[in-house]
Scaffold this active site. Structure first.
Site, PDB file in Angstrom:
ATOM      1  N   ASP A   1       0.837  -1.205   0.000  1.00  0.00           N
ATOM      2  CA  ASP A   1       0.000   0.000   0.000  1.00  0.00           C
ATOM      3  C   ASP A   1       0.871   1.254   0.000  1.00  0.00           C
ATOM      4  OD1 ASP A   1      -2.191  -1.651   0.171  1.00  0.00           O
ATOM      5  OD2 ASP A   1      -2.394  -1.424   2.346  1.00  0.00           O
TER       6      ASP A   1
ATOM      7  N   ARG B   1     -11.696  -0.373  -7.442  1.00  0.00           N
ATOM      8  CA  ARG B   1     -11.552   0.165  -6.083  1.00  0.00           C
ATOM      9  C   ARG B   1     -11.217   1.651  -6.096  1.00  0.00           C
ATOM     10  NH1 ARG B   1      -8.467  -4.587  -2.532  1.00  0.00           N
ATOM     11  NH2 ARG B   1      -9.766  -6.313  -3.267  1.00  0.00           N
TER      12      ARG B   1
ATOM     13  N   ASP C   1      -5.496   2.662   1.541  1.00  0.00           N
ATOM     14  CA  ASP C   1      -6.306   1.655   2.224  1.00  0.00           C
ATOM     15  C   ASP C   1      -6.566   2.014   3.680  1.00  0.00           C
ATOM     16  OD1 ASP C   1      -6.272   0.225  -0.095  1.00  0.00           O
ATOM     17  OD2 ASP C   1      -5.425  -1.605   0.760  1.00  0.00           O
TER      18      ASP C   1
ATOM     19  N   ASP D   1      -0.370  -3.461  -4.483  1.00  0.00           N
ATOM     20  CA  ASP D   1      -1.690  -3.599  -3.881  1.00  0.00           C
ATOM     21  C   ASP D   1      -2.424  -2.269  -3.981  1.00  0.00           C
ATOM     22  OD1 ASP D   1      -3.855  -4.739  -2.669  1.00  0.00           O
ATOM     23  OD2 ASP D   1      -2.929  -5.025  -0.730  1.00  0.00           O
TER      24      ASP D   1
END
Length: 522
Positions: A161, A243, A194, A190
Site C-alpha cells: 500500500d 476500487r 487503504d 496492492d
C-alpha cells in the site's frame, strides 16, 4: 492490468542521496501544511491539525523522519516534519525511543499523534517505501509523492500500500499527494490508499491516484465494518482497474473527483456501505458505480454527476452496476459544510490543483483554482465553508464573557511541583498557581456531569508570563484534540459537551505556572 502502464512522474521532483542524519530544527510556528485547514470528515471528532503549534524539523532521509518522531518529549508532542528529496530503503532504518515505534521497511507512524509530514523545496518522493499509520491520530500528510510500493518482489514495503491505515486510526488528512504504482497485483502492487480495522474521520483531497490495479478500500473484508466517515474530494483517479474506492460499511462522501480510464469498476459500495456521490466527472470508464463481486449490497445517494463515455455491464449475480441511469437508493446526511464545483468544470479544476507540486491550490466552488491563503491563522479557525458564520460573534481570542465554569468544579493533572496544587487553577486567585514537576505536563478541570464548553482562558502567574510554549486542549472523555497552538491566553473551539477538559503543555521556555484555567460555555 490489461494495459501497459506509463509511469508519469513530476519532473520537478528532485532526488537527493543524503546520508541518514538527524533532522535540523528550523522553528516553532504553526504547521505550514495546514495553512488552509483540513476539510471533509477530517474536520469532525475534534478536527485534524497535525503538528500545528509544535517544533518544525527538516528531513532528507527516512531515518531522519523516524529520528524526528523518536526525539519528541512524548508520542503526542506536536511536530511538523518538512521532507525534501527521495526517501527509500537505502536511507530508511529503524529508530528506537519512548515516543515512537518505527521500522526499517516503511515510514512508520505507529501509536503516535499530532504529526504533519509535508513535502517542501524540490519535492518529496517516497520511492518503493510506503507510509503506514497504525493506532494513531491527528496526522497530516501533504505535498508528497509515494510510488511503486510492492507487496511481492523486491523490495517490499507496507503490504504493497502506498498509504495504509489500520487499527484504531482517527483524524487523518491526506492532501495534495501523488500516489502511483506501475501495475496491478500480478506485478506485485496492492492498494494506493487503504483503511482497515477501525479507521475513522479521514479526508483524501486534491490528490492523484494512478497506474494501479487497485485505487484503495475501506474495510479489509465484508465483516470489517468498523471504518467510515471518509471524504474523497477533488482527486483524480486515472488508469486503474477497480476500487476507486471499495467501500465496506460506514459512510463516505465522494464529490468533485475526476475519474478517467477505469477498466473494471469504480466506486464499489458493498456490505452495507452508504456513499453520497456528488458532482463527479466520470470519463472513458466502465461500471463506475455499483455493488460488485459480492451479494452483500451497498447503497448510494447520487446527484449532479456527469457520465462521459461510460459503459455499463448487465446486472447479473454479484455484479450490480448502478447505471446506465444511476438513481439514489439511500439518503446520507453530511455534518460539515462544503462548496461544490459544477461537475462540468471538475476536470479542469482537478488538473490544476490535484497532486504534489501544485502549490497547494484549492477550489472554493467557483470552478477557479485558488492559491492557499497565507494569512489564514490555521485549521482551528472556521473556514470559508462555515455553515453559519456570524460577524457579530466574539472571536476565539476575545475576552471571555459569562460564568467561569471552573469555579466550583474539580481538577487533577499529570504532576504537580512542590508547593503547587491542581485546585489553584480554579480558585479565582491569581496569587496561587499550578506547575508540573518538569517543563511539560497537563492539568484538567472536571465536572460531575456533561458540561458545554467552547472557550478557555489560560492565565499565567505573575513573573512567568510567556513561559508556556506549545499546548493542546483535549476532550478527556474521548481523547479528541479540540485545539492546539502556543502561548497562554484565550482559546476557542467548537462547542463541546464533556465532563473533563485537559490543558496539556507540550513545550515551554521556562517553568510553566498556570494561575487560572477558566472555562466558558460561549
Amino acid at each position: 492490468m490489461r494495459r501497459p502502464v506509463a509511469l508519469r512522474l513530476n519532473a520537478a521532483l528532485a532526488t537527493l542521496a543524503v546520508a541518514a542524519a538527524t533532522g535540523v530544527v528550523l522553528s516553532m510556528p504553526e504547521a505550514a501544511a495546514a495553512a488552509s485547514g483540513a476539510t471533509g470528515y477530517a474536520t469532525q471528532n475534534g478536527g485534524t491539525t497535525g503538528g500545528a503549534g509544535g517544533q518544525t524539523v527538516r528531513a532528507t532521509t527516512g531515518t531522519a523522519i523516524h529520528q524526528a518522531l523518536c526525539g519528541r518529549a512524548s508520542s503526542s508532542t506536536p511536530i511538523t516534519i518538512e521532507v525534501e528529496g527521495t526517501i527509500n530503503h537505502g536511507n530508511t532504518s529503524k529508530v528506537s525511543g519512548d515516543s515512537c515505534s518505527t521500522a526499517e521497511d516503511k515510514i512508520e507512524l505507529k501509536q503516535i499523534s499530532n504529526v504533519t509530514i509535508v513535502g517542501v523545496g524540490g519535492g518529496a518522493v517516497f520511492d518503493q517505501l510506503g507510509i503506514h499509520i497504525r493506532e494513531s491520530s491527528n496526522i497530516i500528510i501533504q505535498n508528497v509523492t509515494v510510488r511503486n510500493v510492492k507487496k511481492s518482489g523486491s523490495p517490499t514495503s507496507n503490504g504493497g500500500d502506498a498509504i495504509g491505515m489500520e487499527s484504531g486510526v482517527r483524524n487523518v488528512w491526506v492532501d495534495h499527494t501523488t500516489l502511483e504504482a506501475s501495475g496491478g497485483e500480478s506485478e506485485g502492487y496492492d492498494g494506493l490508499f487503504d483503511m482497515k480495522n477501525d479507521t475513522q474521520y479521514v479526508t483524501l483531497s486534491y490528490s492523484v491516484l494512478r497506474n494501479s490495479g487497485r485505487g484503495g478500500l475501506i474495510g479489509s473484508s465484508e465483516s470489517d465494518r468498523s471504518n467510515g466517515y471518509v471524504t474523497f474530494h477533488h482527486n483524480k483517479y486515472e488508469n486503474i482497474d477497480s476500487r476507486t474506492p471499495l467501500l465496506r460499511g460506514g459512510i463516505s462522501h465522494i464529490y468533485n473527483n475526476h475519474y478517467v480510464d477505469l477498466h473494471e469498476s469504480g466506486i464499489n459500495s458493498r456490505a452495507g456501505a452508504r456513499a453520497k456521490v456528488d458532482n463527479n466527472y466520470f470519463q472513458d470508464s466502465k461500471d463506475v458505480l455499483g455493488t460488485f463481486y459480492t451479494d452483500e449490497a451497498g447503497y448510494w445517494q447520487v446527484s449532479g454527476n456527469i457520465f462521459d463515455n461510460v459503459t455499463w455491464s448487465e446486472r447479473e449475480g454479484d455484479n450490480n452496476p448502478a447505471g446506465p441511469d444511476p438513481r439514489s437508493n439511500t439518503s446520507v446526511s453530511i455534518p460539515y459544510s462544503y462548496n461544490l464545483d459544477a461537475a462540468d468544470c471538475v476536470p479542469g479544476v482537478v488538473s490544476q490543483t490535484a497532486g504534489a507540486g501544485k502549490g497547494l491550490k484549492v477550489s472554493d466552488g467557483s470552478c477557479t483554482p485558488q492559491n492557499p491563503d497565507p494569512t489564514d491563522p490555521g485549521p482551528t479557525d472556521p473556514g470559508p465553508t462555515d455553515p453559519d458564520p456570524d460577524p457579530t460573534d466574539p472571536g476565539p481570542t476575545d475576552p471571555p464573557t459569562g460564568t467561569n465554569l471552573s469555579i466550583g468544579a474539580g481538577s487533577d493533572g499529570s504532576s504537580k511541583a512542590a508547593g503547587t496544587s491542581y485546585g489553584n487553577v480554579r480558585d479565582g486567585d491569581m496569587g496561587t498557581y499550578w506547575s508540573p514537576t518538569g517543563s511539560t505536563g497537563s492539568v484538567s478541570v472536571k465536572w460531575g456531569s456533561a458540561t458545554t464548553v467552547s472557550k478557555i482562558n489560560i492565565r499565567e502567574a505573575a513573573g512567568s508570563e510567556g513561559n508556556i510554549g506549545s499546548w493542546r486542549v483535549v476532550n478527556h472523555d474521548t481523547g479528541s484534540v479540540l485545539a492546539s497552538g502556543s502561548g497562554a491566553g484565550v482559546i476557542g473551539f467548537a462547542r463541546t459537551s464533556l465532563e473533563k477538559i485537559t490543558f496539556e503543555i507540550t513545550g515551554s521556555s521556562g517553568t510553566p505556572r498556570v494561575a487560572e484555567f477558566e472555562t466558558y460555555a460561549g
